[in-house]
Design an enzyme around this catalytic site. Structure first.
Site, mmCIF file in Angstrom:
data_model
loop_
_atom_site.group_PDB
_atom_site.id
_atom_site.type_symbol
_atom_site.label_atom_id
_atom_site.label_comp_id
_atom_site.label_asym_id
_atom_site.label_seq_id
_atom_site.Cartn_x
_atom_site.Cartn_y
_atom_site.Cartn_z
ATOM 1 N N ASN A 136 78.127 52.723 -6.533
ATOM 2 C CA ASN A 136 76.661 52.807 -6.598
ATOM 3 C C ASN A 136 76.157 51.579 -7.347
ATOM 4 O O ASN A 136 76.543 51.354 -8.488
ATOM 5 C CB ASN A 136 76.259 54.089 -7.338
ATOM 6 C CG ASN A 136 74.759 54.163 -7.642
ATOM 7 O OD1 ASN A 136 74.363 54.795 -8.612
ATOM 8 N ND2 ASN A 136 73.926 53.542 -6.837
ATOM 9 N N GLY A 137 75.305 50.810 -6.689
ATOM 10 C CA GLY A 137 74.749 49.605 -7.316
ATOM 11 C C GLY A 137 74.884 48.425 -6.378
ATOM 12 O O GLY A 137 75.401 48.563 -5.272
ATOM 13 N N GLY A 189 71.110 59.178 -1.389
ATOM 14 C CA GLY A 189 71.494 58.463 -0.173
ATOM 15 C C GLY A 189 71.669 59.423 0.972
ATOM 16 O O GLY A 189 72.350 60.446 0.826
ATOM 17 N N CYS A 198 72.764 55.032 -4.223
ATOM 18 C CA CYS A 198 73.899 55.790 -3.693
ATOM 19 C C CYS A 198 74.246 56.822 -4.749
ATOM 20 O O CYS A 198 73.823 56.720 -5.883
ATOM 21 C CB CYS A 198 75.124 54.903 -3.497
ATOM 22 S SG CYS A 198 74.975 53.745 -2.121
ATOM 23 N N TYR A 206 61.333 57.297 -10.597
ATOM 24 C CA TYR A 206 61.329 57.849 -9.243
ATOM 25 C C TYR A 206 62.690 58.351 -8.743
ATOM 26 O O TYR A 206 62.774 59.387 -8.108
ATOM 27 C CB TYR A 206 60.818 56.780 -8.264
ATOM 28 C CG TYR A 206 60.991 57.156 -6.812
ATOM 29 C CD1 TYR A 206 60.148 58.085 -6.201
ATOM 30 C CD2 TYR A 206 62.023 56.603 -6.050
ATOM 31 C CE1 TYR A 206 60.321 58.450 -4.880
ATOM 32 C CE2 TYR A 206 62.199 56.967 -4.722
ATOM 33 C CZ TYR A 206 61.350 57.889 -4.138
ATOM 34 O OH TYR A 206 61.527 58.246 -2.838
HETATM 35 P P1 AMP Z 1 54.222 52.737 -0.686
HETATM 36 O O1 AMP Z 1 53.336 52.336 -1.827
HETATM 37 O O2 AMP Z 1 53.528 53.142 0.549
HETATM 38 O O3 AMP Z 1 55.233 51.665 -0.406
HETATM 39 O O4 AMP Z 1 55.028 54.022 -1.146
HETATM 40 C C1 AMP Z 1 55.263 54.293 -2.473
HETATM 41 C C2 AMP Z 1 55.849 55.678 -2.622
HETATM 42 O O5 AMP Z 1 57.198 55.734 -2.119
HETATM 43 C C3 AMP Z 1 55.925 56.056 -4.081
HETATM 44 O O6 AMP Z 1 54.942 56.992 -4.308
HETATM 45 C C4 AMP Z 1 57.283 56.671 -4.300
HETATM 46 O O7 AMP Z 1 57.171 58.061 -4.393
HETATM 47 C C5 AMP Z 1 58.072 56.310 -3.076
HETATM 48 N N1 AMP Z 1 59.094 55.301 -3.419
HETATM 49 C C6 AMP Z 1 59.140 54.469 -4.474
HETATM 50 N N2 AMP Z 1 60.236 53.674 -4.433
HETATM 51 C C7 AMP Z 1 60.922 54.031 -3.320
HETATM 52 C C8 AMP Z 1 62.141 53.592 -2.710
HETATM 53 N N3 AMP Z 1 62.879 52.618 -3.260
HETATM 54 N N4 AMP Z 1 62.512 54.194 -1.550
HETATM 55 C C9 AMP Z 1 61.774 55.151 -0.985
HETATM 56 N N5 AMP Z 1 60.631 55.614 -1.515
HETATM 57 C C10 AMP Z 1 60.194 55.060 -2.651
#
Ligand code: AMP
Length: 461
Positions: free
Chosen positions: A102-103, A28, A2, A242
């Site tokens: 947030n958290g 978010g 968030c 990320y």
């Molecule tokens: P997947 O391995 O198909 O589950 O997707 C991984 C990719 O999703 C990674 O390359 C990240 O860029 C992205 N990602 C990582 N963590 C998250 C998250 N919590 N929510 C949405 N996307 C994420």
């Protein structure tokens, strides 16, 4: 996952908060909300959707006031619906209060159960509402003291903005899981999850809130309390990997620089004998820059990313998810055909995205497709507010390296080491929460059932 924002002591605070939230939209996209204080009472506007959608038809000048807080939500606790949107507001013996969180609290559930046994009625299913209940129960005459007392039993991640009788209060939990920065907009103090929200307003970055700090902003200026007993510091390393925006300055460093450094170390740890480095946009781009620097291999734009794919295409059905990757990323045969390429991304979670992308790159004519990840294998779910799937769905929690390589159909696979990741973020592993990468859970909360729901598929940048 968030974003929170607060501003004190300037006209049009609600309008400024809305603008600040644009800078936090990546944190978010489910709901957005603002609460402002007009000198007598709180006004609140919130709705489902993006900041631009929620405030499109709202006259923010009508929410006139000189202090405001704002929130964008990605639910990791509680359902995704309007009653769970923040800021949450309550009328208490200490006056009206609005809160944005947030958290994730790891003891939110047990605190709620004991409050409910005592007769408390909850309006939402978020863990954040327990904070307001605890606050409302402390019978001392001083609202700040009551707020501090309500924070002491909390365990887990909580960066908060609170609007209380015209005061703006910022809180960062004693472990410091989630970021919170303090800025200044022409003399008006500003709080935001990330410094990129300050940049967008033209506000100056002053400093980060410290882990365990309660910042009270009033006409008397900015004051700090440190009411929590000492805890080991555990900022979330996944913010660097990320989640945070690359142009932000958090946890004492610049996110982009940390990501580039991760890419450099990745190239040292797992070189690839290829013709081109191809970032998976946008999350893999900074690490790919670092990979190119060290390897001397040129970067190629292997994909064009469509930035106009909104939530319209977010659909849980697997068939729809397949098309989602294609709608978002179009591989370019002109750049890929006949080449041996290394794809660079930030993380592999379920592995389904990487598998589809690798297929697309082969279809576009690449001769060899190698995969490099600028973080270690994700082996555990997060309980502190990053939306990772259940352990059973985490590829690396269930398969060894060779099986992962074969699942994603890559010619070779390399993950950055945990030490390399922390070093790139200018620290050591012990200085971060890295529970998702196999480290300890600094504030507890691990165990079966630790993730109640997996929303991970909904938004992927
Ligand atoms: P997947 O391995 O198909 O589950 O997707 C991984 C990719 O999703 C990674 O390359 C990240 O860029 C992205 N990602 C990582 N963590 C998250 C998250 N919590 N929510 C949405 N996307 C994420």
């Amino acid at each position: 996952m968030c974003g929170i924002f607060g501003i004190y002591g300037c006209q049009g605070a609600a309008r400024i908060a809305a603008r600040g939230l644009y800078g936090l939209q990546h944190r978010g996209q489910e709901s957005a909300g603002i609460a402002s204080w007009d000198g007598r009472r709180l006004r609140v506007t919130k709705g489902m959707g993006l900041v631009s959608e929620v405030f499109a038809d709202v006259d923010l000048d009508e929410m006139d006031g000189t202090a405001a807080i704002g929130h964008v939500r990605y639910s990791t606790s509680g359902d995704s619906d309007l009653r769970n949107a923040h800021p949450i507001v309550a009328s208490t013996q200490h006056g009206e209060v609005a809160l944005g969180h947030n958290g994730n609290l790891v003891n939110g559930h047990s605190l709620r159960e004991s409050l409910e046994r005592g007769g408390a009625i909850f309006n939402s299913t978020t863990d954040s509402e327990v904070i307001l209940h605890l606050f409302a129960r402390y019978g001392c005459g001083d609202p700040i003291e009551a707020l501090v007392q309500s924070l002491l039993p909390l365990r887990g991640a909580f960066s908060l903005v609170v609007l209380l009788q015209g005061l703006l209060i910022g809180v960062r939990d004693p472990w410091g899981f989630r970021p919170l920065v303090l800025g200044d907009l022409d003399g008006a103090p500003v709080l935001a999850s990330e410094s990129c929200a300050l940049d967008l307003l033209g506000a100056k970055f002053i400093r980060e809130a410290e882990a365990g700090e309660v910042i009270i902003i009033s006409d008397a200026g900015v004051q700090s309390l440190r009411p929590f007993p000492p805890s080991p510091k555990a900022p979330c390393i996944f913010e660097y990997v990320y989640f945070a925006r690359p142009d932000s300055r958090i946890f004492g460093g610049v996110v982009f620089s940390a990501r580039v450094a991760m890419g450099r170390r990745l190239a040292m740890e797992h070189p690839a004998d290829v013709d081109a480095v191809v970032p998976i946009p946008d999350s893999g781009t900074p690490a790919a820059i670092g990979f190119c620097e060290v390897s001397g291999i040129p970067m190629v734009q292997g994909f064009v990313r469509n930035h106009y794919v909104g939530r319209t295409f977010i659909e849980p059905a697997q068939a729809m998810r397949d098309t989602e990757v294609r709608i978002k990323l179009n591989p370019m045969p002109s750049e890929l055909s006949g080449k041996r390429v290394v794809l660079v991304d930030d993380s592999l979670v379920r592995g389904t995205t990487a598998k589809k992308i690798i297929r697309l790159v082969r279809e576009a004519g690449a001769r060899e497709v190698h995969l490099r990840l600028s973080s270690p294998p994700v082996v555990n779910s997060c309980v502190y507010g990053i939306d990772t799937p259940l352990r059973s769905e985490l590829l690396a929690a269930n398969l060894g390296l060779e099986d992962i390589r074969s699942f994603v159909e890559a010619d070779s696979l390399g993950y950055l080491s945990a030490e390399g990741m922390a070093g790139a973020a200018n620290g050591t592993l012990e200085g971060f929460c890295h529970a998702c990468f196999g480290g300890p859970y600094p504030a507890g909360g691990e165990g079966p059932g630790m993730r109640q729901r997996g929303l991970f598929d909904k938004e992927r940048r």
